[in-house]
Design an enzyme around this catalytic site. Structure first.
Site, short mmCIF file in Angstrom:
data_model
loop_
_atom_site.label_atom_id
_atom_site.label_comp_id
_atom_site.label_asym_id
_atom_site.label_seq_id
_atom_site.Cartn_x
_atom_site.Cartn_y
_atom_site.Cartn_z
CD GLU A 1 45.57 52.83 163.44
OE1 GLU A 1 44.47 53.40 163.49
OE2 GLU A 1 45.83 51.92 162.62
CG ASP A 2 44.54 53.58 168.17
OD1 ASP A 2 44.89 54.53 167.44
OD2 ASP A 2 43.55 52.88 167.94
CG ASP B 1 39.39 47.14 162.82
OD1 ASP B 1 38.78 47.64 163.77
OD2 ASP B 1 40.23 47.76 162.15
#
Length: 207
Positions: free
Chosen positions: A89-90, A149
């Site tokens: 995602e990052d 998370d």
């Protein structure tokens, strides 16, 4: 009896001390797999920081700590996925890279907790809503990872630099993640306590 103090995890500044803590509880091959995952995540996330300014690795290691010290997870794929859960995602990392290096189950877990790309007709809010709705169908191991998370993200919510984000994150967590946490007794208890601890962020109570 008053409300129990909220249990927090970390901050975990570096892998070496956490590894030492886990060395008596996890097999050597699991620790070796985590060594590889930490090296990979450190290289890929580089100098990224979290909203409050802490190095990105701290959040990843906190997620591992939630799973090991809170939930009691020792499953190596879940722990490796905890370290890698934001890498697609990052960063520029692809799921195929994760699958090739860490195996199909780790890649599947990472895929479940990775926000999807926006569809042509979607704005950011719609994409996020679709992602959150999808979590209701997540298998237990993926949901356990996502709840860890989220726990790391919200356990010190008052340190987020933007007050409006604190309130919106509180609302989203209550609306979406508390019902999901009901699938797991430990998380259900922790998130219920968290909700009370941060009730001052509940702006809906003042309308």
């Amino acid at each position: 009896m008053g409300r129990q103090a909220l249990r927090t995890f970390g901050p975990v500044r570096a892998w070496a001390p956490l590894r030492a803590e886990l060395s008596g509880r996890l097999p050597a091959d699991t620790l070796a797999a985590l060594d590889d995952a930490v090296d990979f995540a450190t290289a890929r996330h580089g100098g990224q920081t979290r909203p409050a300014g802490e190095p990105y690795l701290e959040h990843l290691l906190e997620t591992v700590t939630v799973l090991t010290d809170g939930v009691g997870v020792s499953d190596p794929d879940m722990l490796v996925a905890a370290v890698l859960h934001d890498v697609v995602e990052d960063t520029d990392t692809t799921l195929e890279e994760v699958r090739d290096r860490f195996g199909p189950r780790v890649a599947t877990l990472v895929a479940w907790v990775t926000k999807p790309d926006a569809r042509p007709e979607e704005d950011k809010a719609a994409t996020r809503a679709r992602y959150l709705a999808r979590l209701t169908n997540a298998p237990d191991d993926a949901l356990c990872l996502k709840l860890a998370d989220r726990l790391s993200n919200v356990q010190r919510l008052d340190t987020h630099p933007r007050p409006a984000k604190r309130r919106s994150y509180y609302r989203e967590t209550v609306a979406t993640f508390l019902p999901l946490a009901d699938r797991h007794l430990w998380y259900a208890t922790w998130y219920a306590n968290w909700r009370q601890t941060f009730a001052h962020l509940d702006d809906t109570a003042r309308t």
